[in-house]
Write a protein that holds these residues in place. Structure first.
Motif, PDB file in Angstrom:
ATOM      1  N   UNK A 152       0.832  -1.209   0.000  1.00 50.36           N
ATOM      2  CA  UNK A 152       0.000   0.000   0.000  1.00 50.36           C
ATOM      3  C   UNK A 152       0.863   1.255   0.000  1.00 50.36           C
ATOM      4  N   UNK A 153       2.085   1.126   0.512  1.00 52.16           N
ATOM      5  CA  UNK A 153       2.998   2.262   0.555  1.00 52.16           C
ATOM      6  C   UNK A 153       3.296   2.798  -0.845  1.00 52.16           C
ATOM      7  N   UNK A 154       3.265   1.907  -1.838  1.00 52.14           N
ATOM      8  CA  UNK A 154       3.532   2.328  -3.212  1.00 52.14           C
ATOM      9  C   UNK A 154       2.418   3.198  -3.780  1.00 52.14           C
ATOM     10  N   UNK A 155       1.188   2.891  -3.411  1.00 48.66           N
ATOM     11  CA  UNK A 155       0.048   3.619  -3.986  1.00 48.66           C
ATOM     12  C   UNK A 155      -0.327   4.858  -3.176  1.00 48.66           C
ATOM     13  N   UNK A 156      -0.208   4.779  -1.857  1.00 53.26           N
ATOM     14  CA  UNK A 156      -0.583   5.900  -0.988  1.00 53.26           C
ATOM     15  C   UNK A 156       0.536   6.155   0.019  1.00 53.26           C
ATOM     16  N   UNK A 157       1.690   6.678  -0.408  1.00 52.96           N
ATOM     17  CA  UNK A 157       2.840   6.809   0.489  1.00 52.96           C
ATOM     18  C   UNK A 157       2.592   7.702   1.702  1.00 52.96           C
ATOM     19  N   UNK A 158       1.982   8.873   1.500  1.00 47.22           N
ATOM     20  CA  UNK A 158       1.777   9.789   2.627  1.00 47.22           C
ATOM     21  C   UNK A 158       0.828   9.193   3.664  1.00 47.22           C
ATOM     22  N   UNK A 159      -0.239   8.571   3.193  1.00 49.06           N
ATOM     23  CA  UNK A 159      -1.220   7.975   4.099  1.00 49.06           C
ATOM     24  C   UNK A 159      -0.592   6.854   4.920  1.00 49.06           C
ATOM     25  N   UNK A 160       0.115   5.959   4.266  1.00 47.24           N
ATOM     26  CA  UNK A 160       0.699   4.809   4.965  1.00 47.24           C
ATOM     27  C   UNK A 160       1.835   5.244   5.886  1.00 47.24           C
TER      28      UNK A 160
END
Length: 387
Positions: free
Chosen positions: A145-153
């Motif tokens: 998930x870090x790849x798609x939503x880095x700031x959120x994760x």
């Protein structure tokens, strides 16, 4: 009740909430697919969600209170996936008959006590390896998930690390809060279309067709036993709840399925993934007080079932990365403990490792999931390695 007041904790309540959140958000779409395959209209689909929420809620509360352990039940997600492909062209009345047939088989198995005797023969190392194999994908999902939503994760990861350092009992609740705030700031959280709507039960009188009973009901029973109940009891055993018997729970979930099948409650069983959220140390440092998480999950399940379409719409509005990361972080402690127990005995290490790898691989044969084949592989390796 006075004891419950002493045992209440915010961490256990939040663990129950996170379990319900993850359970609904991760697989409710599959339930809708199964309902659509059976020819259910929108009112019937909402009835299915209501029946499932009510059944899971009542069984969670009843079993957790009686056994003073976090006994978490769930709908059969592999069963729903099976139904989505096997109910096409099957009249919904005959589908309900198949659900009731599956429930009757579950009741008979529970009354026989055979499942309980089988689970006692599985060593803790193999049970823990299977559990770790099931859960490892959720740990990995944090970083995918870090790849798609880095700031959120990253915000959720930092919240987890800081909370584990200074407020460990409230870590998951703070991670959820951080995730929601970050998602809102990034405009990834749109709840403008969510409106309050309550479930209305739609009763469908069952019809029994031998071909559908054998072609749908029997596979649903097998998939639910192998892919849900075996990992579910392994989760309880791996967390130290040896006193919880399997047979009465099987009987209870079977009876619940039998009663709620005409409303859409197709199959109830022990949970594994969501159960691990409630049975782990993040729920409470004292294992004897984690039953509060089971009670909490039950209440939230009932509320989710009553709210029906509104709750489903709310969960669907959450970013996938938020749900995946929340589940992975909530399960980190359980994954670590399971791997530790699995590899502790040197004489059983090869068998446990093989069980872990097969389960983690996600392989499926004959519509039976990887957890069952991992268990079989581990037990056979253990059998052959004995001198």
């Amino acid at each position: 009740m006075p004891q419950l007041g002493k045992d209440l904790s915010l961490s256990a309540i939040s663990a129950g909430f996170v379990a319900v959140l993850v359970g609904f958000a991760s697989s409710v779409a599959i339930v809708f697919q199964a309902a659509q395959a059976a020819g259910a209209d929108q009112a019937m689909m909402i009835s299915w969600i209501g029946a499932l929420g009510l059944g899971m809620g009542l069984t969670c509360i009843g079993f957790s209170w009686y056994y003073k352990a976090p006994v978490i039940t769930a709908w059969s997600t592999p069963g729903a996936a099976l139904l989505a492909s096997s109910l096409l062209g099957v009249p919904i009345a005959e589908a309900i008959g198949a659900f009731m047939f599956c429930a009757a088989l579950t009741i008979l198995l529970g009354l026989s006590g055979g499942f309980d005797r089988l689970m006692r023969r599985i060593p803790p190392s193999i049970a823990s390896a299977m559990l770790a194999g099931i859960l490892v994908q959720f740990g990995l999902s944090i970083f995918t998930s870090l790849q798609t939503e880095p700031l959120l994760v990253i915000s959720m990861l930092l919240s987890y690390l800081l909370a584990r350092r200074w407020l460990p009992r409230y870590a998951i609740m703070l991670v959820l809060l951080a995730g929601l705030l970050c998602a809102s700031w990034l405009n990834k959280l749109d709840i403008s279309t969510v409106a309050l709507s309550f479930s209305q039960p739609v009763f469908v009188w069952p019809q029994f067709n031998l071909g559908v009973l054998l072609g749908v009901g029997l596979p649903l029973f097998i998939v639910t036993m192998t892919s849900q109940n075996i990992p579910g009891i392994a989760t309880l055993r791996a967390s130290g709840y040896q006193h919880v018997p399997v047979s009465p729970i099987l009987t209870g979930t079977g009876l619940t399925s039998l009663l709620l099948a005409p409303l859409g409650g197709f199959a109830f069983n022990l949970a594994a993934i969501t159960a691990a959220i409630c049975t782990g140390p993040e729920s409470h440092t004292d294992s004897s007080k984690r039953y509060v998480a089971g009670l909490s999950a039950g209440i939230f399940y009932i509320l989710a079932g009553l709210a029906g379409a509104s709750v489903v719409a709310l969960f669907m509005a959450l970013p996938n990365a938020l749900v995946a990361s929340l589940a992975g972080l909530a399960l980190l402690g359980t994954i670590g403990t399971s791997l530790s127990v699995a590899l502790q005995e040197s004489s059983e290490r090869d068998a446990a490792l093989l069980c872990f790898l097969i389960t983690a691989s996600g392989v499926s044969f004959f519509a039976i999931g990887a957890a069952f084949w991992g268990l079989m592989g581990g037990m056979l390796t253990l059998l052959f390695s004995k001198k």
